[in-house]
Design a protein around this motif. Sequence first.
Motif, mmCIF file in Angstrom:
data_model
loop_
_atom_site.group_PDB
_atom_site.id
_atom_site.type_symbol
_atom_site.label_atom_id
_atom_site.label_comp_id
_atom_site.label_asym_id
_atom_site.label_seq_id
_atom_site.Cartn_x
_atom_site.Cartn_y
_atom_site.Cartn_z
ATOM 1 N N TYR A 128 0.809 -1.220 0.000
ATOM 2 C CA TYR A 128 0.000 0.000 0.000
ATOM 3 C C TYR A 128 0.843 1.272 0.000
ATOM 4 C CZ TYR A 128 -3.108 -3.751 0.592
ATOM 5 O OH TYR A 128 -3.731 -4.957 0.379
ATOM 6 N N TYR A 161 12.840 -3.439 -5.112
ATOM 7 C CA TYR A 161 11.514 -4.056 -5.010
ATOM 8 C C TYR A 161 11.672 -5.519 -4.560
ATOM 9 C CZ TYR A 161 7.288 -6.339 -6.793
ATOM 10 O OH TYR A 161 6.161 -7.119 -6.930
ATOM 11 N N ARG A 162 11.278 -5.788 -3.328
ATOM 12 C CA ARG A 162 11.424 -7.118 -2.694
ATOM 13 C C ARG A 162 12.868 -7.631 -2.794
ATOM 14 N NH1 ARG A 162 6.970 -5.500 -1.774
ATOM 15 N NH2 ARG A 162 5.058 -6.719 -1.589
ATOM 16 N N TYR A 193 -2.432 4.829 -2.424
ATOM 17 C CA TYR A 193 -2.927 3.571 -2.990
ATOM 18 C C TYR A 193 -4.457 3.632 -2.979
ATOM 19 C CZ TYR A 193 -2.011 -1.346 -4.131
ATOM 20 O OH TYR A 193 -1.875 -2.557 -4.759
ATOM 21 N N LYS A 224 -8.899 -9.767 0.894
ATOM 22 C CA LYS A 224 -8.390 -10.536 -0.260
ATOM 23 C C LYS A 224 -7.292 -11.537 0.031
ATOM 24 C CE LYS A 224 -7.176 -6.380 -2.581
ATOM 25 N NZ LYS A 224 -6.647 -5.774 -3.782
ATOM 26 N N SER A 236 2.176 -13.041 -1.412
ATOM 27 C CA SER A 236 2.418 -13.119 -2.857
ATOM 28 C C SER A 236 3.517 -14.145 -3.113
ATOM 29 C CB SER A 236 2.896 -11.777 -3.407
ATOM 30 O OG SER A 236 1.937 -10.784 -3.184
ATOM 31 N N PHE A 238 4.701 -14.742 -6.219
ATOM 32 C CA PHE A 238 5.531 -14.206 -7.309
ATOM 33 C C PHE A 238 5.687 -12.701 -7.145
ATOM 34 C CE2 PHE A 238 3.020 -17.794 -8.954
ATOM 35 C CZ PHE A 238 4.034 -18.645 -9.370
ATOM 36 N N ASN A 240 5.706 -8.931 -8.955
ATOM 37 C CA ASN A 240 5.102 -8.308 -10.134
ATOM 38 C C ASN A 240 6.230 -8.011 -11.127
ATOM 39 O OD1 ASN A 240 2.386 -8.296 -9.323
ATOM 40 N ND2 ASN A 240 2.700 -6.470 -8.076
ATOM 41 N N ALA A 270 0.691 -6.298 -13.082
ATOM 42 C CA ALA A 270 0.074 -7.044 -11.965
ATOM 43 C C ALA A 270 0.100 -8.526 -12.319
ATOM 44 C CB ALA A 270 -1.352 -6.562 -11.726
ATOM 45 N N GLU A 276 -4.632 -14.729 -13.202
ATOM 46 C CA GLU A 276 -6.096 -14.865 -13.244
ATOM 47 C C GLU A 276 -6.563 -15.027 -14.690
ATOM 48 O OE1 GLU A 276 -8.335 -11.782 -11.250
ATOM 49 O OE2 GLU A 276 -10.214 -12.495 -12.128
ATOM 50 N N GLN A 294 -7.185 -13.865 -4.757
ATOM 51 C CA GLN A 294 -5.944 -13.180 -5.135
ATOM 52 C C GLN A 294 -5.045 -14.222 -5.798
ATOM 53 O OE1 GLN A 294 -3.468 -11.523 -6.204
ATOM 54 N NE2 GLN A 294 -3.328 -9.873 -4.692
ATOM 55 N N ALA A 295 -4.909 -14.099 -7.116
ATOM 56 C CA ALA A 295 -4.216 -15.132 -7.889
ATOM 57 C C ALA A 295 -2.709 -15.172 -7.667
ATOM 58 C CB ALA A 295 -4.531 -14.950 -9.378
ATOM 59 N N GLU A 331 8.770 -14.831 -5.380
ATOM 60 C CA GLU A 331 9.148 -13.942 -4.271
ATOM 61 C C GLU A 331 9.528 -14.794 -3.057
ATOM 62 O OE1 GLU A 331 6.533 -11.651 -1.294
ATOM 63 O OE2 GLU A 331 6.448 -10.437 -3.108
HETATM 64 N N1 EPU Z 1 -5.242 -8.419 -9.857
HETATM 65 C C1 EPU Z 1 -6.055 -9.240 -10.629
HETATM 66 N N2 EPU Z 1 -6.306 -10.513 -10.191
HETATM 67 C C2 EPU Z 1 -5.807 -10.978 -9.024
HETATM 68 C C3 EPU Z 1 -4.992 -10.144 -8.242
HETATM 69 C C4 EPU Z 1 -4.725 -8.859 -8.681
HETATM 70 O O1 EPU Z 1 -6.520 -8.873 -11.676
HETATM 71 O O2 EPU Z 1 -6.090 -12.137 -8.702
HETATM 72 C C5 EPU Z 1 -4.966 -7.049 -10.327
HETATM 73 C C6 EPU Z 1 -6.076 -6.088 -9.966
HETATM 74 O O3 EPU Z 1 -6.305 -5.251 -11.053
HETATM 75 C C7 EPU Z 1 -5.509 -5.276 -8.852
HETATM 76 C C8 EPU Z 1 -4.038 -5.273 -9.163
HETATM 77 O O4 EPU Z 1 -3.809 -6.556 -9.743
HETATM 78 O O5 EPU Z 1 -6.047 -4.002 -8.847
HETATM 79 C C9 EPU Z 1 -3.173 -5.099 -7.947
HETATM 80 O O6 EPU Z 1 -3.601 -6.019 -6.952
HETATM 81 P P1 EPU Z 1 -3.284 -5.791 -5.402
HETATM 82 O O7 EPU Z 1 -3.616 -4.416 -4.993
HETATM 83 O O8 EPU Z 1 -3.914 -6.920 -4.656
HETATM 84 O O9 EPU Z 1 -1.720 -5.853 -5.368
HETATM 85 P P2 EPU Z 1 -0.714 -6.943 -5.936
HETATM 86 O O10 EPU Z 1 0.076 -6.337 -7.031
HETATM 87 O O11 EPU Z 1 -1.475 -8.183 -6.266
HETATM 88 C C10 EPU Z 1 1.197 -6.216 -4.287
HETATM 89 C C11 EPU Z 1 2.152 -6.896 -3.341
HETATM 90 C C12 EPU Z 1 1.453 -7.294 -2.055
HETATM 91 C C13 EPU Z 1 0.889 -6.040 -1.396
HETATM 92 C C14 EPU Z 1 -0.069 -5.360 -2.397
HETATM 93 C C15 EPU Z 1 -0.566 -4.031 -1.870
HETATM 94 C C16 EPU Z 1 3.804 -7.948 -4.749
HETATM 95 C C17 EPU Z 1 4.321 -9.230 -5.323
HETATM 96 N N3 EPU Z 1 2.726 -8.068 -3.989
HETATM 97 O O12 EPU Z 1 0.216 -7.199 -4.648
HETATM 98 O O13 EPU Z 1 2.428 -7.843 -1.179
HETATM 99 O O14 EPU Z 1 0.195 -6.364 -0.211
HETATM 100 O O15 EPU Z 1 0.615 -5.094 -3.637
HETATM 101 O O16 EPU Z 1 0.464 -3.111 -1.883
HETATM 102 O O17 EPU Z 1 4.376 -6.889 -4.993
HETATM 103 C C18 EPU Z 1 3.489 -9.856 -0.536
HETATM 104 O O18 EPU Z 1 4.518 -9.379 -1.022
HETATM 105 O O19 EPU Z 1 3.465 -10.984 0.015
HETATM 106 C C19 EPU Z 1 2.250 -9.097 -0.636
HETATM 107 C C20 EPU Z 1 1.058 -9.581 -0.243
#
Ligand code: EPU
Length: 336
Positions: A128, A161-162, A193, A224, A236, A238, A240, A270, A276, A294-295, A331
């Motif tokens: 966030y 980043y990570r 965010y 989620k 997560s 993987f 991004n 993403a 997904e 959350q894929a 990751e």
């Molecule tokens: N999205 C999809 N399908 C999904 C998941 C995500 O289409 O199943 C798209 C959506 O459009 C969504 C966008 O991806 O708006 C971003 O999704 P989300 O806000 O859930 O963030 P993320 O990119 O999936 C990253 C971090 C998370 C962190 C969130 C919030 C990484 C790998 N993951 O997830 O970190 O909580 O942003 O900042 O960078 C972690 O590292 O373990 C972790 C949970």
Amino acid sequence: MRIAENIDLKPFNTFGLSSIAERLVHITSQDDLVEYFESAAPYPSLVLGGGSNMLLTRDIPGTTLKIELPGIEVVDEDATHYYVRSGAGEVWHAFVLKAIESGWAGVENLSLIPGNVGAAPMQNIGAYGVEIKDVFHSLEAYLTADKSFETFYLKDCNFGYRESVFKRTLKNRAIICSVTFKLKKTPSFNTSYGAIEQELERMGVTDLSIKAISDAVIAIRRSKLPNPKEIGNAGSFFKNPVITKGHFESLKKRYPNIVGYPAADDVKVAAGWLIENAGYKGKRVGDYGIHTRQALVLVNYGGANGEDIYQLSEEVINRVEEMYDIRLEREVNIIR
Ligand code: EPU
């Protein structure tokens, strides 16, 4: 130094995977570390913190060190900041809650991230709009080759980043003992965010506070991300991926809904969307699969084994590469 034999690490990793540690050594003080490394004991096979970013696919012969160094204290302050040191073994979210209660601002966006404080700089945890590097002052680590403690400041850690130096050149060579955070006396709220703004509005918050942000982040995460106490997972699985603008534009022609954000001159995509859109969200095979909401998150519904989850991650990587010509990076730390 407490030592136990043939211990199942299931309660000590958030994936909830069974893995027998031949010898588990609990490190509860810096003296324990010195004592361990200065004895003739063999080099540890594994160093375990909160086990929140790890996929165990096998048993662990030899010694596993479990880092349980405690303590949270304000070690210094100036006109604008508190400098707060936490032992590596403190639970990250408990540290965040203590910060909020004490009026130490800066970590509220990082609420409810599983794991311990010592693991946070390892992969520069982030969520966030905030990363650990934004509130990091220094850390103390034990360098196993030199058998000495060393302080690492922000510039020494190569945070990305990570990413950090502890995952790269210092991998298996430095044990993080404590982390000192530089936390603000007067908060500067980060609600950039989108989901946070929406959640604050839904909660009817008019008077912004670090507590309100933390509550919003907790609500978003709960909606989620699976709670590791109920469904085993490591957040997560993987990263991004970052691709060129040209690559992104060509994908956008084929997949108009693809989600990406600018990252310097490139685009961060993403991975959750990619996975997904490849049809994997919610896929379940026996006792493991991909989370329904959350894929990016692989899950253990109870009796899975780590190798099966690893093979599923291979399948996802290969399918994503076929579809989008993007090779996903894990990751999670794989112990295989
Ligand atoms: N999205 C999809 N399908 C999904 C998941 C995500 O289409 O199943 C798209 C959506 O459009 C969504 C966008 O991806 O708006 C971003 O999704 P989300 O806000 O859930 O963030 P993320 O990119 O999936 C990253 C971090 C998370 C962190 C969130 C919030 C990484 C790998 N993951 O997830 O970190 O909580 O942003 O900042 O960078 C972690 O590292 O373990 C972790 C949970």
